[in-house]
Design a protein around this motif. Structure first.
Motif, PDB file in Angstrom:
ATOM      1  N   ALA A 117      11.470  -1.938   3.788  1.00 52.10           N
ATOM      2  CA  ALA A 117      11.927  -1.246   2.572  1.00 52.10           C
ATOM      3  C   ALA A 117      10.922  -0.166   2.171  1.00 52.10           C
ATOM      4  CB  ALA A 117      12.148  -2.259   1.454  1.00 52.10           C
ATOM      5  N   ASP A 118      10.801   0.886   3.012  1.00 53.38           N
ATOM      6  CA  ASP A 118       9.815   1.932   2.683  1.00 53.38           C
ATOM      7  C   ASP A 118      10.209   2.676   1.400  1.00 53.38           C
ATOM      8  OD1 ASP A 118      11.989   3.021   3.998  1.00 53.38           O
ATOM      9  OD2 ASP A 118      10.818   4.051   5.552  1.00 53.38           O
ATOM     10  N   TRP A 119      11.495   2.687   1.080  1.00 51.29           N
ATOM     11  CA  TRP A 119      11.977   3.335  -0.143  1.00 51.29           C
ATOM     12  C   TRP A 119      11.446   2.662  -1.408  1.00 51.29           C
ATOM     13  CZ3 TRP A 119      14.472  -0.590  -2.496  1.00 51.29           C
ATOM     14  CH2 TRP A 119      15.014  -1.581  -1.680  1.00 51.29           C
ATOM     15  N   ALA A 120      10.993   1.402  -1.289  1.00 45.59           N
ATOM     16  CA  ALA A 120      10.502   0.685  -2.474  1.00 45.59           C
ATOM     17  C   ALA A 120       9.178   1.269  -2.970  1.00 45.59           C
ATOM     18  CB  ALA A 120      10.358  -0.807  -2.185  1.00 45.59           C
ATOM     19  N   ALA A 121       8.603   2.209  -2.212  1.00 52.22           N
ATOM     20  CA  ALA A 121       7.403   2.915  -2.688  1.00 52.22           C
ATOM     21  C   ALA A 121       7.700   3.641  -3.998  1.00 52.22           C
ATOM     22  CB  ALA A 121       6.923   3.911  -1.623  1.00 52.22           C
ATOM     23  N   GLY A 122       8.974   3.902  -4.279  1.00 48.30           N
ATOM     24  CA  GLY A 122       9.352   4.639  -5.486  1.00 48.30           C
ATOM     25  C   GLY A 122       9.586   3.774  -6.708  1.00 48.30           C
ATOM     26  N   LEU A 123       9.259   2.487  -6.634  1.00 50.34           N
ATOM     27  CA  LEU A 123       9.465   1.624  -7.809  1.00 50.34           C
ATOM     28  C   LEU A 123       8.575   2.072  -8.976  1.00 50.34           C
ATOM     29  CD1 LEU A 123       9.493  -2.020  -6.356  1.00 50.34           C
ATOM     30  CD2 LEU A 123      11.332  -0.964  -7.703  1.00 50.34           C
ATOM     31  N   PRO A 124       9.139   2.303 -10.142  1.00 45.25           N
ATOM     32  CA  PRO A 124       8.281   2.618 -11.300  1.00 45.25           C
ATOM     33  C   PRO A 124       7.608   1.357 -11.817  1.00 45.25           C
ATOM     34  CG  PRO A 124      10.589   2.535 -11.977  1.00 45.25           C
ATOM     35  CD  PRO A 124      10.565   2.289 -10.492  1.00 45.25           C
ATOM     36  N   LEU A 125       6.588   1.526 -12.638  1.00 49.81           N
ATOM     37  CA  LEU A 125       5.948   0.356 -13.252  1.00 49.81           C
ATOM     38  C   LEU A 125       6.973  -0.391 -14.085  1.00 49.81           C
ATOM     39  CD1 LEU A 125       2.417   1.420 -14.532  1.00 49.81           C
ATOM     40  CD2 LEU A 125       2.984  -0.163 -12.675  1.00 49.81           C
ATOM     41  N   TYR A 126       7.048  -1.690 -13.864  1.00 52.88           N
ATOM     42  CA  TYR A 126       8.066  -2.483 -14.565  1.00 52.88           C
ATOM     43  C   TYR A 126       7.842  -2.469 -16.076  1.00 52.88           C
ATOM     44  CZ  TYR A 126      11.037  -6.107 -16.256  1.00 52.88           C
ATOM     45  OH  TYR A 126      11.988  -6.776 -16.971  1.00 52.88           O
TER      46      TYR A 126
ATOM     47  N   ASN B 226     -11.280  -5.117   8.170  1.00 48.68           N
ATOM     48  CA  ASN B 226     -11.359  -3.693   8.542  1.00 48.68           C
ATOM     49  C   ASN B 226     -10.104  -3.217   9.290  1.00 48.68           C
ATOM     50  OD1 ASN B 226     -13.860  -3.436   7.342  1.00 48.68           O
ATOM     51  ND2 ASN B 226     -14.950  -4.031   9.204  1.00 48.68           N
ATOM     52  N   GLY B 227      -8.973  -3.666   8.790  1.00 45.79           N
ATOM     53  CA  GLY B 227      -7.702  -3.389   9.472  1.00 45.79           C
ATOM     54  C   GLY B 227      -7.356  -1.914   9.547  1.00 45.79           C
ATOM     55  N   ALA B 228      -7.791  -1.123   8.547  1.00 43.67           N
ATOM     56  CA  ALA B 228      -7.427   0.300   8.557  1.00 43.67           C
ATOM     57  C   ALA B 228      -8.017   1.018   9.773  1.00 43.67           C
ATOM     58  CB  ALA B 228      -7.881   0.961   7.260  1.00 43.67           C
ATOM     59  N   ASP B 229      -9.098   0.473  10.335  1.00 43.00           N
ATOM     60  CA  ASP B 229      -9.707   1.078  11.534  1.00 43.00           C
ATOM     61  C   ASP B 229      -9.061   0.555  12.815  1.00 43.00           C
ATOM     62  OD1 ASP B 229     -11.499   2.261   9.821  1.00 43.00           O
ATOM     63  OD2 ASP B 229     -12.988   0.654  10.039  1.00 43.00           O
ATOM     64  N   ARG B 230      -8.192  -0.465  12.683  1.00 42.10           N
ATOM     65  CA  ARG B 230      -7.740  -1.168  13.888  1.00 42.10           C
ATOM     66  C   ARG B 230      -6.233  -1.144  14.094  1.00 42.10           C
ATOM     67  NH1 ARG B 230     -10.142  -6.881  12.793  1.00 42.10           N
ATOM     68  NH2 ARG B 230      -9.899  -7.230  15.010  1.00 42.10           N
TER      69      ARG B 230
ATOM     70  N   SER C  17       0.855  -1.196   0.000  1.00 42.70           N
ATOM     71  CA  SER C  17       0.000   0.000   0.000  1.00 42.70           C
ATOM     72  C   SER C  17       0.884   1.238   0.000  1.00 42.70           C
ATOM     73  CB  SER C  17      -0.898   0.029   1.236  1.00 42.70           C
ATOM     74  OG  SER C  17      -1.546   1.299   1.332  1.00 42.70           O
ATOM     75  N   LEU C  18       0.487   2.241  -0.793  1.00 41.49           N
ATOM     76  CA  LEU C  18       1.222   3.505  -0.846  1.00 41.49           C
ATOM     77  C   LEU C  18       0.582   4.559   0.058  1.00 41.49           C
ATOM     78  CD1 LEU C  18       1.788   3.550  -4.722  1.00 41.49           C
ATOM     79  CD2 LEU C  18       3.535   3.164  -2.971  1.00 41.49           C
ATOM     80  N   ARG C  19      -0.498   4.207   0.723  1.00 42.34           N
ATOM     81  CA  ARG C  19      -1.248   5.162   1.544  1.00 42.34           C
ATOM     82  C   ARG C  19      -0.405   5.615   2.741  1.00 42.34           C
ATOM     83  NH1 ARG C  19      -5.617   5.254   5.130  1.00 42.34           N
ATOM     84  NH2 ARG C  19      -5.148   3.140   5.846  1.00 42.34           N
ATOM     85  N   ALA C  20      -0.450   6.923   3.026  1.00 49.59           N
ATOM     86  CA  ALA C  20       0.393   7.465   4.102  1.00 49.59           C
ATOM     87  C   ALA C  20       0.107   6.790   5.452  1.00 49.59           C
ATOM     88  CB  ALA C  20       0.185   8.971   4.210  1.00 49.59           C
ATOM     89  N   GLU C  21      -1.169   6.483   5.720  1.00 48.21           N
ATOM     90  CA  GLU C  21      -1.534   5.890   7.021  1.00 48.21           C
ATOM     91  C   GLU C  21      -1.773   4.383   6.886  1.00 48.21           C
ATOM     92  OE1 GLU C  21      -1.476   7.547   9.924  1.00 48.21           O
ATOM     93  OE2 GLU C  21      -0.722   9.234   8.752  1.00 48.21           O
ATOM     94  N   SER C  22      -1.047   3.740   6.019  1.00 46.95           N
ATOM     95  CA  SER C  22      -1.292   2.333   5.687  1.00 46.95           C
ATOM     96  C   SER C  22      -1.275   1.380   6.892  1.00 46.95           C
ATOM     97  CB  SER C  22      -0.227   1.864   4.688  1.00 46.95           C
ATOM     98  OG  SER C  22      -0.260   0.457   4.569  1.00 46.95           O
ATOM     99  N   SER C  23      -2.354   0.609   7.025  1.00 43.76           N
ATOM    100  CA  SER C  23      -2.404  -0.413   8.077  1.00 43.76           C
ATOM    101  C   SER C  23      -1.550  -1.625   7.711  1.00 43.76           C
ATOM    102  CB  SER C  23      -3.849  -0.836   8.325  1.00 43.76           C
ATOM    103  OG  SER C  23      -4.470  -1.247   7.117  1.00 43.76           O
ATOM    104  N   ASN C  24      -1.312  -1.826   6.414  1.00 47.67           N
ATOM    105  CA  ASN C  24      -0.408  -2.924   6.023  1.00 47.67           C
ATOM    106  C   ASN C  24       1.029  -2.579   6.391  1.00 47.67           C
ATOM    107  OD1 ASN C  24      -1.903  -5.197   4.493  1.00 47.67           O
ATOM    108  ND2 ASN C  24      -2.888  -3.286   3.839  1.00 47.67           N
TER     109      ASN C  24
END
Ligand SMILES: Cc1cc2nc3c(=O)[nH]c(=O)nc-3n(C[C@H](O)[C@H](O)[C@H](O)COP(=O)(O)O)c2cc1C
Length: 183
Positions: A39-48, A148-152, A12-19
């Motif tokens: 590996a939070d830096w992997a958020a920058g991977l371009p589409l392969y 409903n993990g995003a709430d928990r 998930s790329l969401r700033a408040e990601s529950s994952n």
């Protein structure tokens, strides 16, 4: 006792990601012999794109090198329309090429997911066999599919549900035990 290198990736790329929160929880609760890098830096991977193979972008090189160096992976993967997120699948595609000499094989992999109604179980039913077919071992038990993990779960890995923590801790124990076994 041997230490094991574990790479944790968030689909998930969401700033408040529950994952991402599940990955942080795993980092906190895992046996100390698991050395986990998120590996939070992997958020920058371009589409392969196979055209990259002539001149692989730096973040792609870093992702591939990190996967090679790891004994195991933890994937914090949301469920999007019953499958993995595009970002998560893209990261897998990155390390599945070049075919025959790809990085994503021989790894022990734990999938954690936080979704809405399904919790990620449909996605895991797809993703597990995909990872196995690439030559990896997927830790099946216990299933970590948080409804409903995003709430928990906060992005930092906090929850007030001890059952979620117990599931994640058990998954990390099973990952560690599998890494201790030869073969
Ligand atoms: C495009 C899209 C499709 C989704 N499809 C599903 C789904 O099939 N099953 C499910 O349980 N949740 C589904 N969700 C909900 C996400 O899995 C849920 O919001 C999840 O918590 C997101 O993870 P995050 O907190 O790490 O961002 C979907 C969300 C989006 C944006």
């Amino acid at each position: 006792m041997a230490r094991h290198r574990v790479l944790a990736f968030c689909g998930s790329l969401r700033a408040e990601s529950s994952n991402m929160g599940l990955l942080r929880m795993a980092e906190r609760l895992a046996p100390p012999q698991l050395s986990i890098e998120v590996a939070d830096w992997a958020a920058g991977l371009p589409l392969y794109n196979p055209d990259f193979e002539g001149d692989v972008p730096q973040v792609g090189q870093r992702w591939r090198a990190a996967v090679v160096a790891a004994d195991a992976l933890i994937l914090g993967m949301p469920e999007y329309n019953h499958g993995p997120s595009a970002h998560g699948k893209n990261a897998i595609d990155w390390v599945s090429r070049p075919y025959g000499s790809h990085e994503l094989r021989g790894k022990t992999i734990a999938i954690l997911s936080s979704g809405e109604r399904g919790g990620g179980r449909h996605m895991q039913a797809w993703l597990g066999p995909i990872l196995s077919s690439l030559g990896n071992t997927v830790i099946e038990d216990p299933s970590v599919t948080i409804i409903n993990g995003a709430d928990r779960i906060t992005v930092h890995g906090a929850t007030n549900d001890p059952e979620i923590e117990e599931l994640v801790a058990a998954k990390m124990r099973n990952l560690f035990e599998r890494l201790q076994r030869p073969g």
